[in-house]
Design a protein around this motif. Structure first.
Motif, PDB file in Angstrom:
ATOM      1  N   MET A 432       0.652  -1.277   0.021  1.00  0.00           N
ATOM      2  CA  MET A 432      -0.049   0.077   0.043  1.00  0.00           C
ATOM      3  C   MET A 432       1.111   1.302  -0.055  1.00  0.00           C
ATOM      4  O   MET A 432       0.268   2.359  -1.363  1.00  0.00           O
ATOM      5  CB  MET A 432      -0.571   0.057   1.212  1.00  0.00           C
ATOM      6  N   MET A 433       2.421   0.975   0.504  1.00  0.00           N
ATOM      7  CA  MET A 433       2.509   2.462   1.057  1.00  0.00           C
ATOM      8  C   MET A 433       3.413   2.511  -0.783  1.00  0.00           C
ATOM      9  O   MET A 433       3.740   3.569  -0.697  1.00  0.00           O
ATOM     10  CB  MET A 433       4.122   2.121   1.956  1.00  0.00           C
ATOM     11  N   LEU A 434       3.728   1.449  -1.004  1.00  0.00           N
ATOM     12  CA  LEU A 434       4.750   1.665  -2.803  1.00  0.00           C
ATOM     13  C   LEU A 434       3.479   1.651  -3.771  1.00  0.00           C
ATOM     14  O   LEU A 434       3.723   2.941  -4.588  1.00  0.00           O
ATOM     15  CB  LEU A 434       5.284  -0.198  -3.078  1.00  0.00           C
ATOM     16  N   SER A 435       1.836   1.844  -3.312  1.00  0.00           N
ATOM     17  CA  SER A 435       0.709   2.062  -3.990  1.00  0.00           C
ATOM     18  C   SER A 435       1.115   3.612  -4.082  1.00  0.00           C
ATOM     19  O   SER A 435       0.727   4.240  -4.880  1.00  0.00           O
ATOM     20  CB  SER A 435      -0.004   1.832  -4.067  1.00  0.00           C
ATOM     21  N   GLN A 436       0.783   4.167  -2.751  1.00  0.00           N
ATOM     22  CA  GLN A 436       0.929   5.702  -2.281  1.00  0.00           C
ATOM     23  C   GLN A 436       1.727   6.147  -3.483  1.00  0.00           C
ATOM     24  O   GLN A 436       1.784   7.559  -3.912  1.00  0.00           O
ATOM     25  CB  GLN A 436       1.067   6.043  -1.173  1.00  0.00           C
TER      26      GLN A 436
END
Length: 495
Positions: A432-436
């Protein structure tokens, strides 16, 4: 299949309901049925998620996909292959995959507006320039061509895929494999995360949590006798007890080992009789045990017919599970749920320890699938994290299915959209952090490209930017977008 006293190997698809089949130790039960002979311990985790082996004797129902642990079982089939539990799981996977809503690409709607718009502006510049400024048609054509070169959408077309490709590459370095850029984009929109338990949040391996000796017996003494009695036993609980003993083991001191399937073991250690197993197993041997209900998985040990104490075991929670739950809440996930086929006591204990919002236990694959559909949030997306064959329908039905690749079944890996190679729950918030981070870089690319192009367009219309500036505004911003996209490999992710 057993027929006229002989056993033949035949494909499951050729076995009719009512036939007798033989399942040997280590084999997978091929069809649903009922045990008519033999006694064994079954590993049902692939179908139910139950972490503790389940006893099966005459009259016990068994499902296709169970793994026979010890004894030989004779099973009378109740359904053919097409209607078995395993076949129904595959059907549910296919049906759930068909219902998954497509995630529309970002660029397609924008390109339908952008391209006709810039062509229209260039045409207007060509037609209006001579009329408004009394300049030549050739000068108007040149400025229109400069405008077209500047507005070439190549940089815009590249900016979004470049950002996603870089994000997918960074995720792969972290052991997270994504089956499409749309899933990387969707991860940042997740508001509900549903976890399986065994193999996902827990390791599926039991460990000794408490050593409870009777008065006058030390914990080391209790573990010494229990570990030696279980030294050659095949049961997973026995192996956990042996592993818990930190002292030196002496196999030559163990003799007359007898393993009673579904009960425990008896052995002579240093010439003295030792019993290790269930309370009922020791009681049948004449050992007096304490009254009361056991909590969790409890194993008793006795020496010379006298109770030494008991050991409490539990399925070990993965080291990163608690941190993963905390990080998901920090990232804005509003609902964390655990679905498991395990018993209510074991499932609730793990759910409370990790701080889950809801825990549902004793679920078969169809039950998990029903909960996943019910839990879908009104805003945001739902991600399901699992590893077993029984999780495959839920992985396919969720907006994003995340499979634990290190321990997951082939069916689960095929149904999932994201595969976590190391099987670490921390990979979920990391994704999720990589997506953001990828989203931020893509927005930066778009703002940078459009800003430079609009500025040079205005200068070109005013005659202050020539063809060289147009080429630089086109090719130069492409290079800037490439460099900016590569920054994802240097972004620090605070876990």
């Amino acid at each position: 299949m057993k027929k006229a006293g002989a056993v033949d190997d035949v494909p499951p698809s050729e076995v009719l309901p009512g036939s007798l089949i033989e399942v040997r130790p280590g084999e997978r039960v091929p069809l649903d049925g009922v045990v008519t002979g033999g006694f064994s311990v079954l590993d049902t985790s692939a179908m139910t998620g139950e972490s503790l082996p389940v006893e099966a004797g005459s009259g016990s129902p068994v499902l296709a996909g169970y793994i026979n642990g010890q004894g030989v079982l004779e099973v009378r089939t109740e359904r053919d292959w097409r209607h078995s539990a395993l076949a129904r799981v595959q059907e549910q996977v296919e049906a759930a995959s068909g219902r998954k809503s497509p995630l529309e690409g970002r660029l397609s709607s924008f390109s339908r507006i952008y391209t006709p718009l810039v062509i229209s502006i260039a045409a207007l510049v060509f037609l209006l320039y001579p009329l408004v400024t009394s300049g030549s048609w050739a000068d108007g054509l040149f400025r229109a061509l400069v405008l077209l070169v500047i507005s070439c959408p190549c940089a815009l077309v590249l900016s979004i895929p470049l950002g996603f490709f870089a994000g997918i590459g960074r995720a792969a370095r972290q052991g997270i494999l994504l089956k499409g850029s749309n899933y990387l984009d969707a991860l940042r929109k997740v508001k509900t995360v549903v976890f399986d338990k065994t193999g996902t949040l827990t390791e599926g391996v039991f460990s000794v949590d408490e050593v409870l000796p009777r008065d006058g017996v030390s914990p080391e003494e209790l573990l010494y006798w229990a570990a030696h009695a279980e030294l050659s036993a095949s049961h997973p609980l026995g192996r956990s007890i042996v592993k818990a003993y930190e002292g030196t083991l002496f196999p030559d001191r163990v003799a007359e080992l007898v393993e009673v399937t579904g009960g425990g073991v008896s052995a002579r250690v240093e010439g003295r009789p030792v019993l290790v197993g269930k309370k009922s197993f020791l009681q049948e041997a004449g050992v007096r045990t304490e009254e009361g209900e056991d909590h969790g998985v409890t194993v008793y040990a006795a020496l010379d017919g006298i109770l030494l104490g008991c050991l409490r075991l539990s399925d070990r929670v993965k080291p990163g599970a608690e941190r993963a739950v905390r990080k998901l809440r920090e990232l804005g996930v509003s609902n964390l749920v655990m679905l498991t086929g395990d018993s209510s006591s074991a499932g609730t204990e793990v759910g409370l320890k990790l701080g889950m919002d809801e825990v549902f236990c004793g679920l078969m694959p169809a039950g998990k699938l029903e909960h996943v559909r019910r839990l879908r949030p009104e805003t945001g997306l739902l991600a399901f994290v699992g590893d077993g064959m029984n999780d495959a329908p839920s992985l396919a039905a969720a907006d994003i299915g995340i499979a634990m690749g290190g321990v997951g079944s082939d069916t689960a890996l095929q149904a999932a959209d994201v595969v976590v190679m190391k099987g670490d729950p921390l990979a979920v918030p990391l994704g999720m952090m990589l997506s953001q981070a990828t989203e931020r870089i893509i927005v930066q690319n778009i703002v940078l490209i459009l800003g430079v192009k609009i500025l040079v367009m205005v200068l070109g219309i005013l005659g202050l930017a020539g063809m060289w500036a147009a080429v630089m505004a086109d090719v130069g911003v492409c290079l800037l977008a490439v460099g900016n996209s590569m920054r994802i490999f240097r972004v620090k992710l605070d876990m």
